[in-house]
Motif scaffolding. Structure first.
Motif, short mmCIF file in Angstrom:
data_model
loop_
_atom_site.label_atom_id
_atom_site.label_comp_id
_atom_site.label_asym_id
_atom_site.label_seq_id
_atom_site.Cartn_x
_atom_site.Cartn_y
_atom_site.Cartn_z
N HIS A 11 -4.45 1.61 6.16
CA HIS A 11 -5.04 2.95 6.17
C HIS A 11 -4.13 3.96 6.89
N LYS A 12 -3.35 3.47 7.84
CA LYS A 12 -2.41 4.38 8.52
C LYS A 12 -1.23 4.71 7.62
N LEU A 58 -2.45 7.26 5.09
CA LEU A 58 -2.56 8.60 5.68
C LEU A 58 -1.19 9.27 5.74
#
Ligand code: TXA
Ligand code: MG
Length: 351
Positions: A15-16, A19
């Motif tokens: 998820h990082k 992003l």
């Protein structure tokens, strides 16, 4: 505001990565770890995004950027044609700290190459860099993520110290393992030529290529128009004045000690960059105000890994004068000495 994303360097949290990839896809600039140093990335196909890199770093517009890719297929679209030996070198050294200068395709905007008709391509081996490039499905232009002229960043903290507030995000994946930048190899000259020594050594390249040339700028010879434009600028400079002390090791130690005493008498704060072999000799008077042990001469890789952080530490300790021992110019030592010489602006003292 600069987003700070702490990430697992071996198993990056998806998820990082997503992003950060989204920020890049929208034309933003994101600093990320590679195995050499931290890079400041932008979409290499978007001239406006690339201009943001130059602005954040204060980088001269005539200094071209390296384009980072994550798959061998990506090369085809970015080069006009593959020079001889390119494929061999990619197979042998990619992913890893080798940048290949090749004729560029029309896909690459002028902002990236600073108007040159060549482009530098590199496939980094760091899992975070690879995951990020894959997630964007874009080639990523990325110089080192430092303010222009400062030592290259090898931790997320180094990046923040230089660029906080000036970039969209930093991905912090811990310290870079190689610690000096990639080797830049020009494949457009008749003999492949090292424009900047780095993580892949001259000896390794020679074993594969047979004949390899080294650009005269690498060993500190003054050239008016160096092939790698970046080689002509002030570089790796801490706030203090760096002097290299070279020669037979025992005499180097004696000379450094004498210089420490002399500068301290004149009221200067003196830092010494030593090796584990010589460190004990700087323990008693005259003691340097700051002593940094880079590593063992028998493991020059550790010296390379610690070098840029050490130069930055000298600043934190407000050193006016920085005395650095030299190392042998073989293997990774060629890259170490190239960076030391530049940080010292060629001030070399023979012991
Ligand atoms: O390890 C590295 O290479 C790091 C990480 C982030 O990948 N990147 C890096 O980029 O060190 P940078 O911009 O700090 O250094 C790139 C060097 C400069 O000296 C530049 O002049 C040279 O490569 N260069 C880039 N493209 C070139 C080209 N087309 N022809 C000649 N030299 C080029
Ligand atoms: Mg740089």
């Amino acid at each position: 505001r600069t987003k700070y994303l702490k990430i697992n360097p071996l198993v990056p949290e998806l998820h990082k990565i997503r992003l950060a990839a989204k920020i890049l896809a929208r034309g933003g600039v994101v600093a990320f770890p590679t195995e050499t140093v931290y890079g400041l990335g932008a979409n290499a196909l978007d001239g406006r995004a690339v201009r943001r890199i130059f602005r954040a770093k204060g980088r001269p517009a005539d200094n071209p950027l390296i384009v980072h890719i994550a798959s061998f297929q990506d090369v085809q679209d970015l080069v006009a044609y593959l020079p001889p030996r390119a494929t061999l070198l990619m197979q042998r050294f990619w992913p890893g700290p080798l940048t290949l200068i090749m004729p560029r395709s029309d896909l690459i905007p002028d902002e990236v190459t600073a108007g040159l008709d060549t482009v530098g391509l590199r496939m980094p081996s760091h899992p975070v860099a690879q995951a990020l490039i894959r997630a964007t499905r874009l080639p990523i232009a990325a110089p080192s993520a430092n303010t222009s002229g400062r030592p290259s960043p090898t931790t997320g903290q180094h990046v923040l110290r230089d660029l906080r507030g000036k970039i969209d995000a930093v991905i912090d994946g811990g310290p870079s393992t190689v610690g000096v930048e990639s080797t830049v190899l020009d494949l457009t000259s008749p003999v492949p030529t090292i424009l900047r020594p780095g993580g892949i050594t001259y000896e390794e390249l020679q074993a594969v290529l047979g004949k390899v040339a080294i650009d005269p700028a690498v060993k500190g010879q003054q050239v008016e128009h160096p092939k790698a434009p970046g080689m002509k600028y002030k570089h790796y400079a801490p706030a203090g004045e760096v002097f290299l002390v070279t020669g037979d090791l025992e005499r180097v130690v004696a000379r450094v000690r004498a210089l420490v005493a002399a500068w301290q008498r004149r009221g200067r704060r003196v830092a010494v960059l030593a090796t584990s072999e010589t460190a004990p000799f700087y323990q008693d008077e005259p003691r340097p105000d700051y002593l940094e042990v880079l590593g063992s001469r028998r493991q020059p890789e550790t010296i390379a890994a610690n070098l840029f952080g050490a130069l930055r530490n000298c600043d934190r300790h407000h050193a006016d004068i920085i005395l650095a021992e030299t190392v042998k110019e073989e293997g990774i030592g060629l890259a170490i000495m190239n960076r030391l010489r530049k940080s010292a602006a060629n001030r070399i003292i023979r012991a």
